[in-house]
Design an enzyme around this catalytic site. Structure first.
Site, PDB file in Angstrom:
ATOM      1  N   LEU A 192       0.813  -1.218   0.000  1.00  0.00           N
ATOM      2  CA  LEU A 192       0.000   0.000   0.000  1.00  0.00           C
ATOM      3  C   LEU A 192       0.846   1.267   0.000  1.00  0.00           C
ATOM      4  CD1 LEU A 192      -2.990  -1.036   2.262  1.00  0.00           C
ATOM      5  CD2 LEU A 192      -2.895  -0.847  -0.216  1.00  0.00           C
ATOM      6  N   ARG A 193       2.133   1.149   0.185  1.00  0.00           N
ATOM      7  CA  ARG A 193       3.061   2.290   0.046  1.00  0.00           C
ATOM      8  C   ARG A 193       2.863   3.394   1.079  1.00  0.00           C
ATOM      9  NH1 ARG A 193       5.560  -0.853  -2.547  1.00  0.00           N
ATOM     10  NH2 ARG A 193       5.521  -1.182  -4.797  1.00  0.00           N
ATOM     11  N   ASN A 248       6.855  -3.600   3.821  1.00  0.00           N
ATOM     12  CA  ASN A 248       7.966  -2.886   3.173  1.00  0.00           C
ATOM     13  C   ASN A 248       7.622  -1.433   2.862  1.00  0.00           C
ATOM     14  OD1 ASN A 248       6.125  -3.648   1.240  1.00  0.00           O
ATOM     15  ND2 ASN A 248       7.635  -4.004  -0.353  1.00  0.00           N
ATOM     16  N   HIS A 263       9.018 -14.936   1.017  1.00  0.00           N
ATOM     17  CA  HIS A 263       9.171 -14.625  -0.404  1.00  0.00           C
ATOM     18  C   HIS A 263      10.195 -15.632  -0.909  1.00  0.00           C
ATOM     19  CE1 HIS A 263       9.742 -11.947  -3.947  1.00  0.00           C
ATOM     20  NE2 HIS A 263      10.986 -12.328  -3.867  1.00  0.00           N
ATOM     21  N   HIS A 284       3.225 -16.321  -3.532  1.00  0.00           N
ATOM     22  CA  HIS A 284       3.272 -16.248  -4.998  1.00  0.00           C
ATOM     23  C   HIS A 284       4.123 -17.344  -5.662  1.00  0.00           C
ATOM     24  CE1 HIS A 284       7.000 -14.209  -4.123  1.00  0.00           C
ATOM     25  NE2 HIS A 284       6.447 -13.075  -3.795  1.00  0.00           N
ATOM     26  N   ASP A 312      -1.106  -9.647  -5.016  1.00  0.00           N
ATOM     27  CA  ASP A 312       0.301  -9.216  -5.036  1.00  0.00           C
ATOM     28  C   ASP A 312       0.410  -7.784  -5.590  1.00  0.00           C
ATOM     29  OD1 ASP A 312       2.870  -9.643  -4.280  1.00  0.00           O
ATOM     30  OD2 ASP A 312       3.465 -10.762  -6.061  1.00  0.00           O
ATOM     31  N   GLY A 371       6.877  -5.454 -10.200  1.00  0.00           N
ATOM     32  CA  GLY A 371       5.537  -5.502  -9.631  1.00  0.00           C
ATOM     33  C   GLY A 371       4.441  -5.024 -10.553  1.00  0.00           C
TER      34      GLY A 371
END
Lengths: 426, 330
Positions: free
Chosen positions: A64-65, A95, A180, A233, A306, A325
């Site tokens: 979502l930044r 992140n 990941h 993923h 993702d 991404g």
């Protein structure tokens, strides 16, 4: 709050196996009654004949930044994108800047999500401080304050001893660890799948084995520690097979994949299309089919978007310099429905991968149609054909290789806690 | 003193060294404790000096920093009349590159009667003991054993509770690195107590349950109805993310405070081998609780136990004549 009666929908509840026409009554924030014909004189009525009513989608992997890069996505814009895509619960990766490795950031996100009043937002917290792969975070306190799992986001927890301690410590509090799965020392500076395409384009390649090597290592550590482990993923046949074997041995292991890995293969890179640059990289057609099979046979538990929003400056670059991404919240449902329209899976099974399964992995009390459960719902028409138009995305970022792709199935209405938060004008 | 009865006093200790609790019989342990009981009384008198070890030489040989254990052995030796020499090996021969065995041979040539040895490596004290003619007391080897700590803990408990058998003891904290935990587990099991360990999984060695303990990861469950709570020291380098994320989190979940202590028996007692990290593994209120904390008693019992230990290993209670020296050219 008032009452809402959804009349005549095809009710889809994977948790109970329900797939039949009927009514559903919402009272306040909760589901009050399900099935058959419900009489509720005072309720507002939504005529839903010909539409499907399912639990709102539970997207277990989004970026979502916020905080840190709100110009690419924010809680508000990400929330708008989510509800437009039928997503009522999503889990953000840690992140951000600063990363979610401290209780105060978890609390900040919870407050921002409450204020936005769109989709429900949960967060993973970092497994290691600063996502540096060295020291454990305060997993106990972070979990007590709402973190639903622990991961280093788009980075693998690479060091085996650190991973062992992460798992071991997580097991102490019965917490979920999300990996990941890519062995960074093998992936090196690679950016696309190893094979003919990488060779022709002259791009540094990541062998598919980088995924299964990390997963096989982790599974050995899960065996020692007994921790709950989730591989994110999955993109290769070998990794899916490894997870399948681990499940047969009874290990507490789950996994997901994302639409790019069953809707696209490495050919989508075409002429250095950076919108198709994603981590892990798009794989061969053979691996793509294995992902479809893994979803169909249940080895892959969940489909997550993702969602990885990037502004133009991050993608309009030479391939090697571009960010990894794809945005995915608004295309999650129609791309997943391809599995149904192409006869790989039943509609109910597709919905299970998007709702009850991720909710169960995350231990969240959502993702089902049940009396008393939160009224988080998506009403969608599974059939109409349309073309994805990235300009129409509500997300602040438009980086998706799916522009103009013909798809079938569209969200009509999204409801969170009994409130209609999205409605498509028909 | 009422506990010091008959048979135990006469039990001969059949070991030349005290390297660990592992291998001691209940009678051996009782023998140590009974003898130590007497020294507790002696140490509380104004005149504390005995001449049992007059003429004997005790060398404190510490390859790892220690203040309290070394001092405790030094006081014990001096009260029994021995000549006590302290060697801080960490700052002498080790730095000069001498091997452990060479150091042992060198010390042995000086004819000590007791060597008290602490070493950072597990098994090192035993290796040294194989190379010398005198008695060796293990004052802590790596993460292996610290037998006099377990004996002093046992004496502390026995004097307060009247027994060891049947008690439920929870050992909490850094079990993985703790020699105190290993010695206490061995001793308490030998004496018929029920031992629990409570720690996050990162601080528990694999297969710890094979040592005869019940394993818990939650203080509330682990402390339920216990008689004794033994807290272990968490070393600072281990609480910065490698084993435990932070002191704050550690104290929240595994630090002993009144809230967590409430799960234990109302008369449960608190122990800690020291030195304490207040606010990390134990709250100050609990550590200083005059009714329930035995932490200062443990230090007192330490001297008594070490006196008993020196008497047993070097005292020759049976009146051996003083050693004679072979005459030159005889």
């Amino acid at each position: 709050m008032n009452r809402l009666l959804i009349r005549g929908a095809r009710l889809l509840d994977p948790a109970s196996g329900l797939d039949s026409p009927g009514d559903l009554l919402i009272d306040g924030a909760r589901i009050a009654a399900i099935g058959g014909t419900i009489a509720a004189a005072d309720a507002e009525v939504v005529a839903a004949e010909g539409l499907c009513l399912a639990p709102g989608l539970v997207d277990m992997r989004v970026q979502l930044r916020e905080p840190g890069a709100e110009h690419m996505e924010s809680i508000e814009s990400g929330g708008q994108a989510a509800v437009a895509g039928g997503v009522t619960t999503m889990v953000a990766l840690p992140n951000t800047e600063p990363p979610v490795d401290d209780v105060s950031v978890v609390e900040f996100l919870a407050r921002r999500a409450r204020e936005a009043r769109l989709a429900k937002i949960h967060t993973y917290a970092a497994a290691t401080k600063g996502l540096t792969g060295r020291h454990l975070t305060e997993m106990g306190l972070l979990s007590a304050n709402g973190a639903v799992g622990f991961t280093d986001g788009t980075k693998a927890i690479a060091d085996a001893l650190v991973m062992r301690r992460v798992l071991s410590y997580a097991r102490t509090f019965d917490l979920l660890v999300v990996q990941h799965p890519e062995e960074p020392s093998l992936a090196g500076a690679g950016e696309v799948n190893e094979g003919e395409i990488a060779t022709r384009l002259g791009l540094a390649a990541i062998p598919p084995a980088a995924e299964v090597i990390m997963i096989e290592r982790d599974l050995r550590l899960v065996e020692i520690t007994g921790a709950r482990y989730h591989a994110a993923h999955l993109s290769t046949a070998a990794a899916i097979e490894a997870i399948q074997r681990a499940k047969m041995r009874g290990l507490p292991v789950t996994c997901d994949t994302a639409p790019p890995y069953f809707a696209l293969n490495e050919n989508a890179i075409g002429d250095y299309r950076t919108f198709a640059k994603v981590s892990p990289p798009l794989r061969s057609e053979w691996d793509r089919r294995a992902v479809v099979d893994g979803l169909a046979d249940g080895t892959i538990d969940a489909i997550a978007s993702d969602h990885a929003p990037w502004d133009q400056d991050s993608k309009r670059l030479p391939f090697s310099s571009a960010a990894y991404g794809i945005v995915g919240l608004e295309t999650l449902l129609p791309l997943s429905l391809e599995l149904y329209h192409n006869h790989h899976m039943s509609l109910l099974d597709v919905i299970a991968r998007l709702t009850s399964n991720p909710a169960q992995i995350l231990r969240l009390p959502v993702g089902r149609l049940a009396t008393g459960a939160p009224a988080d719902l998506v009403l969608f028409d599974p059939d109409p054909a349309w073309r994805i138009c990235t300009d129409d995305f509500r997300s602040k970022s438009k980086n998706a290789p799916f522009d103009s792709r013909p798809v079938q199935g569209r969200v009509v209405r999204t409801i969170v806690d009994g409130r209609t938060v999205f409605e498509r004008a028909c | 003193m009422g506990l010091m009865q008959g048979a135990a006093c006469e039990t001969a200790f059949r070991h030349r060294h005290l390297l660990g609790i592992e291998g001691l019989s209940p009678a051996d342990i009782e023998h140590f404790l009974d003898l130590a009981d007497g020294y507790v009384e002696l140490n509380r008198q104004a005149e504390k000096k005995r001449s049992l070890l007059r003429g004997r030489t005790l060398i404190n040989c510490f390859f790892e920093n220690s203040t309290r254990t070394r001092t405790s052995f030094e006081v014990a030796g001096k009260r029994l009349g021995a000549d006590v020499i302290n060697m801080a090996v960490a700052v002498s021969s080790m730095v000069k590159g001498e091997t452990l065995i060479d150091t042992a041979m060198t010390l042995n040539a000086m004819h000590p009667d007791v060597l008290v040895v602490r070493h950072p490596e597990s098994g090192a004290v035993q290796l040294l003991s194989e190379k010398v003619d005198c008695a060796v007391v293990n004052a802590g080897d790596g993460s292996h054993e610290h037998p006099t700590q377990a004996l002093l803990d046992a004496l502390t408990i026995r004097r307060r509770k009247g027994r060891l058998g049947g008690l439920v003891v929870a050992i909490c904290g850094d079990i993985l690195h703790s020699r105190v935990a290993r010695s206490n587990i061995a001793l308490l099991n030998t004496m018929g107590a029920r031992v629990r360990v409570v720690a996050p999984r990162t601080l528990l060695p694999i297969s710890i349950e094979r040592l005869g303990v019940d394993v818990f990861h939650d203080m509330g469950e682990g402390l339920a109805d216990v008689d004794i709570v033994m807290m272990l020291r968490l070393q600072s380098e281990r609480m910065r993310g490698s084993f435990v994320p932070s002191t704050r989190e550690y104290f929240h979940f595994f630090g002993l405070d009144y809230e967590k202590l409430r799960k234990a028996k109302p008369d449960a007692l608190i122990m800690h081998p020291g030195p304490m990290n207040r606010g990390v593994e134990i709250s100050s209120e609990v550590a200083d609780d005059i009714d329930r904390s035995l932490i200062r008693h443990q230090v007192e019992m330490g001297v008594a136990v070490r006196m008993a230990c020196l008497e047993i290993l070097a005292g020759d209670v049976g009146n051996r004549p003083p050693p004679t020296f072979p005459s030159l050219g005889g």
